[in-house]
Scaffold this active site. Structure first.
Site, PDB file in Angstrom:
ATOM      1  N   ASP B  36       0.818  -1.209   0.000  1.00  0.00           N
ATOM      2  CA  ASP B  36       0.000   0.000   0.000  1.00  0.00           C
ATOM      3  C   ASP B  36       0.854   1.262   0.000  1.00  0.00           C
ATOM      4  O   ASP B  36       0.350   2.354  -0.269  1.00  0.00           O
ATOM      5  CB  ASP B  36      -0.966   0.001   1.193  1.00  0.00           C
ATOM      6  CG  ASP B  36      -2.152  -0.939   0.956  1.00  0.00           C
ATOM      7  OD1 ASP B  36      -2.119  -1.685  -0.042  1.00  0.00           O
ATOM      8  OD2 ASP B  36      -3.098  -0.940   1.762  1.00  0.00           O
ATOM      9  N   ASP B 287     -11.829  35.840 -35.378  1.00  0.00           N
ATOM     10  CA  ASP B 287     -10.993  34.659 -35.515  1.00  0.00           C
ATOM     11  C   ASP B 287     -11.641  33.426 -34.895  1.00  0.00           C
ATOM     12  O   ASP B 287     -11.383  32.304 -35.303  1.00  0.00           O
ATOM     13  CB  ASP B 287      -9.654  34.940 -34.831  1.00  0.00           C
ATOM     14  CG  ASP B 287      -8.718  33.789 -34.985  1.00  0.00           C
ATOM     15  OD1 ASP B 287      -8.183  33.636 -36.093  1.00  0.00           O
ATOM     16  OD2 ASP B 287      -8.546  33.024 -34.013  1.00  0.00           O
TER      17      ASP B 287
END
Lengths: 439, 532
Positions: B36, B287
């Site tokens: 772990d 744009d």
């Protein structure tokens, strides 16, 4: 009832292994510790095994933690369609084991429909599956029957309560041994090289054995689950990795005999490993020399490039892969480094005997771990390079220590003549980098 | 049992680690088997933190199970206390230790340590990482501030005149998606508004800072998945209101500013007028016309998914074609939002299901987690990461918040960048057979490597996914319809990112009209019928 025949006439034992200096009675200094272990569990082996055996799938039966471990350990390194998955146990499975088995069957069926290319399925046990005593070997037998002719289902444990990091590969290979077909009676002597190697290394060794006239040669694990090598009293096996004690035992139960020697790391290790094998197969010394001499020369020359960087430097090993002792032997004897402490999760004295015999008698070993105390020793020693896991490396770099991730030693081809300099380079690179960044 | 190839969230104790690691002076002792400890690398490698997480693991083994694992735990707590001298401790169990029932809380209590010890009960077989983080923060805050709670029925005294208003920020943790930079952005914003930040918790806080939290006038709930339990409790215990707007995107940031200004009683006019972000103008500039109606699929934690949907539709002019989350705790909010955007909500932690849904929706842009980045790679889609789970590249060296005005700038750049530029898209449409400038090419500003054909990707995907058809709702084209060669040829001329959609629309159009073959005219009939 007849006892097992000694080596058959077709496969005579030759003069035996390379003489290994017997461990002296005054054993080397050893620190044995227990406490927090900063190492992966055996599930991690799946990360390379699932790439090695290309038609196998690994299904961990465990918790969300197991799934997260695999993904995190693998995620730092690879990110591709995996041949592994986790069957995550939930509270309903804890309530009734019968249901858990039914659930497992359902998931396996779904999985095998999803991956019809899979021919071998490993059910891999985890800490939770062990603690709740979910019997995966029975599940494997049941599922093997159900999918007979299509998929072979095996089981092994990669749990952290049973296995450390590379022991997962040991458990996996040991689970394969009962499936190996028996060798034909009166077989010629055959060689089995045991332990997952990079494909390029495997091919190099295959060519070397051919040049030496040693054969037939098989590798375990095979690249395909349908190419399982046979095993029996005429099988001589050679460990390519130092963490395979259960597999070795299982092979011996099938009658195979171990060829003893150091592990094939560095020029010296590779030569001794091959020599042990050549002796066992009765290869004439002249032939051996003529085959390996050019390779030795080329490999030695390639090491020279890194010797200036490494010679005289000190190295400290945190326990991780069990490769620590043979790598320390290489660094000390061939690169002129000094080993401050050689940590290993487990010390398998028998398999390590040849490598330990080549290290200085006063080498400090440690087995097991109490990570905080080991960090204290490491900080006090201030080694030039520290070999450690991923959790420790960056924090130690911050403290001014140069580190090498140990996991890279399993993910890089390092065995054999052509890789000796790559192994040296893995240690030189962090030092060169530090110098460059400081400039 | 649940089959998981990849998971969106770790176990709940990893959530607790994210709290512990975010803080200073706090230590977490975790009863857990060997292995772990892998979780350390999440912090040291992925987030590149300079310290080890302040976590001690007992790392018990099988041989200990027969002996005394409780004793191992007791020793670990005692020696962690002696070695690290923390100001407070968290104790708990990971999934395996939960099964052996050693009662870490009780054992730690029996040691009678001179510091507050917070026992954590995080059911690993029911709950997950974010819940674990939320629960840990709540338990910690409650333990450290509980004694200051208002008496039942008592009212919070009004702030004295002349005192600057103050707040706490709740939710940022270690391993969070851009938490580090979001905190800097929001603290700066609050300061501009004349509001003091008393404590940011847990990121950078010490236990003593937690103790002072009831002194603030209100709480900023920055990440609801982690902070809501605590914010609700603090409202009850100290009468502190908390914010509900999460400042992701320009609109939500304005809402957030108005909300905190109201709670703090300050005037936000000047800040709202200055509006230091380029995003609205960039989105408005000609744009950006080519961004109109770009099809976006969103899958993330609930907070980021909801915010992304709003930004996409209202601030970038995209079409939301998919919305989902793995945060089951917030499924209701995501369902409600999905209704508003007129899409099917996708509430799941099954990666395969997410992949199938994305493949079906054929988006032009995928906003998701590291998992979706992987899916996008497979399907050849443009993608940006908007939420945990994270990878090393989600912790950039530069300042890169998601929240507030600068966050909106970052979002504009990151989401628009993967898309094909407007004129480039037109040129592709006009000259499809150019040998090096064709629709197999990636956007030219992203390098010239070949992009996978989504049609092809879907085919391989379908092979693999045979078994998933029942759950995934994968599209299976009507078997009777035939594409005539010249129609198939014409279809190839449609840019790859809408080709899948065009194929499907045409097939549906043909089926609806009982045609059994598709010729060029059917293709254009369908185009006229459906629009782009």
């Amino acid at each position: 009832m007849t006892l097992r025949e000694p080596a058959t006439s077709r496969c005579e034992a030759h003069s035996g292994p390379l003489t290994v200096p017997v461990a002296k009675s005054d054993a080397p200094p050893l620190i044995r510790e227990s406490g927090q272990r900063e190492v992966f569990c055996g599930l991690t082996g799946i990360v390379w095994l699932h790439r090695k055996i290309q038609d196998a799938f690994f299904l961990v039966v465990g918790s969300r933690t197991c799934a997260h471990l695999l993904q995190s350990a693998a995620g730092v390194m690879i990110f591709a369609e995996p041949r592994f998955a986790t069957a995550i146990i939930d509270e309903r499975d804890l309530a009734g084991l019968a249901d858990a088995n039914a659930e497992l069957d359902r998931l396996v069926t779904r999985l095998l429909r999803y991956r019809p290319d899979i021919k071998m399925l490993f059910l891999v046990g985890s800490c939770p599956s062990e603690v709740i005593k979910l019997d995966l070997s029975r599940a494997a037998a049941r599922l093997s029957q159900e999918f007979a002719g299509k998929v072979r289902v095996l089981s092994y444990s990669g749990s952290g309560i049973e296995t450390t990091f590379t022991q997962g590969e040991d458990a996996c290979l040991a689970s394969l041994v009962p499936l190996l077909p028996p060798e034909a009676p009166d077989s010629d002597c055959s060689l089995l090289v045991v332990g997952a190697l990079a494909d390029v290394v495997e091919d190099q060794f295959r060519r070397l054995f051919e040049e030496l006239g040693i054969g037939p040669v098989h590798f375990l694990p095979p690249r395909s689950s349908t190419e399982l090598p046979s095993v029996g009293p005429s099988t001589r096996y050679l460990l390519a990795q130092p963490f395979l004690s259960d597999t070795a035992r299982a092979l011996e139960e099938r009658g195979a005999t171990r060829i003893e020697g150091p592990f094939p790391l560095g020029v010296e290790g590779t030569t001794a490993w091959l020599k042990a094998c050549a002796d066992a197969f009765g290869v004439a010394p002249d032939r051996f020399r003529s085959v390996v001499a050019p390779k030795i020369a080329r490999s030695r020359e390639s090491l020279d490039r890194y010797r200036a960087e490494l010679s005289g430097r000190s190295v400290f090993f945190f326990p991780d892969s069990q490769l620590e002792i043979p790598i320390a032997r290489f660094l000390v004897r061939e690169m002129g480094m000094k080993a401050v402490e050689v940590g290993t999760p487990y010390l398998h004295r028998f398999h390590m005997a040849s490598d330990m015999a080549l290290l200085p008698a006063n080498t400090q070993y440690s087995e097991g771990q109490d990570v905080e105390r080991q960090l204290d020793r490491c900080r006090a020693a201030r080694p030039d390079i520290t070999v450690c896991g991923l959790g420790l490396a960056n924090p130690l770099e911050v403290e001014g220590l140069t580190t090498k991730w140990s996991i890279e030693l399993l993910f890089t081809p390092i065995q054999g003549y052509e890789q000796a300099s790559d192994l040296a380079e893995l240690f030189a690179r962090p030092m060169v980098r530090r110098t460059r960044l400081a400039a | 049992m649940q089959l998981a190839l990849w998971t969106y969230e770790g176990p709940p104790h990893v959530g607790a680690m994210r709290i512990a690691t975010a803080m200073e002076g706090l230590h977490y002792v975790l009863h857990a088997p060997q292995g772990d400890t892998y979780a350390d690398l999440l912090f040291t490698m992925i987030e590149r933190l300079k310290k080890r997480p302040p976590v001690t693991y007992t790392t018990f083994q099988a041989k200990d199970l027969g002996a005394d694992t409780a004793e191992i735990f007791r020793r670990a707590v005692q020696s962690a206390h002696d070695r690290f001298q923390p100001e407070a401790m968290l104790v708990g169990a990971s999934c395996t230790a939960e099964l052996i029932q050693d009662d870490p809380g009780g054992l730690a209590k029996a040691l009678d340590l001179p510091i507050p010890v917070v026992p954590l009960e995080l059911p690993a077989y029911q709950k997950k990482e974010n819940w674990g983080a939320a629960e840990t923060l709540y338990r910690l805050v409650r333990t450290l501030t509980g004694s200051q709670a208002l008496a039942p029925g008592a009212e919070r005294p009004a702030r004295a005149s002349g005192v600057r208003p103050s707040c706490n920020i709740l939710g940022p943790t270690a391993l969070g998606f851009r938490h580090r930079d979001d905190v800097r952005e929001i603290v700066g914003l609050l300061e501009t508004l004349g509001i003091d930040v008393l404590t940011v918790a847990p990121l950078g806080a010490r236990p003593a800072d937690i103790v002072s939290m009831p002194g603030a006038d209100f709480n900023v709930m920055l990440y609801p998945e982690i902070a809501e339990t605590t914010a609700r409790w603090m409202k009850k215990a100290f009468g502190q209101p908390f914010t509900s707007n999460v400042p992701l995107g320009v609109g939500a940031t304005i809402d957030f500013i108005e909300e905190v200004a109201g709670l703090a009683g300050v005037d936000a006019t000047a800040v709202l007028e200055s509006m230091p972000t380029r995003m609205p103008w960039y989105a408005k500039s000609v744009d950006s016309n080519y961004l109109t109606g770009k099809r976006v699929f969103i899958f993330a934690d609930a907070t980021h998914a909801l915010a992304a949907a709003r930004i996409c539709r209202n601030e970038l002019g995209f079409d939301v074609v998919g919305l989902g989350t793995f945060s089951r705790e917030y499924a209701r909010d995501v369902r409600a939002a999905a209704k508003e955007y007129d899409v099917e909500p996708l509430i799941t932690e099954d990666y395969l299901e997410v992949e199938a849904a994305i493949s079906e929706a054929q988006p032009e842009l995928l906003l998701g987690t590291q998992m979706e980045r992987h899916i996008a790679k497979r399907l050849g889609l443009a993608c940006a990461v908007i939420s945990a789970p994270t990878h090393v590249e989600d912790f950039p060296a530069r300042y890169s918040p998601q929240m507030g005005f600068e966050g909106a700038n970052v979002i504009f750049d990151t989401w628009v960048h993967p898309l094909m530029m407007g004129l480039e898209e037109h040129l592709l449409g006009m000259f499809r057979e150019d040998f090096e400038f064709n629709d197999q090419a990636a956007p030219s500003h992203l390098g010239s490597h070949l992009k996978s054909d989504p049609d092809a990707a879907r085919a391989t995907d379908a092979d693999v996914r045979g078994a998933e058809a029942d759950s995934g709702g994968r599209h299976a084209g009507p078997a009777t319809i035939v594409w005539l060669p010249e129609a198939e040829q014409e279809l190839r001329k449609i840019p790859f990112f809408v080709r899948g959609k065009a194929r499907r629309n045409t097939e549906r159009f043909a089926t609806d009209r009982g045609r059994d073959a598709i010729d060029i005219e059917t293709l254009y009939d369908a185009k006229a019928h459906f629009g782009r």
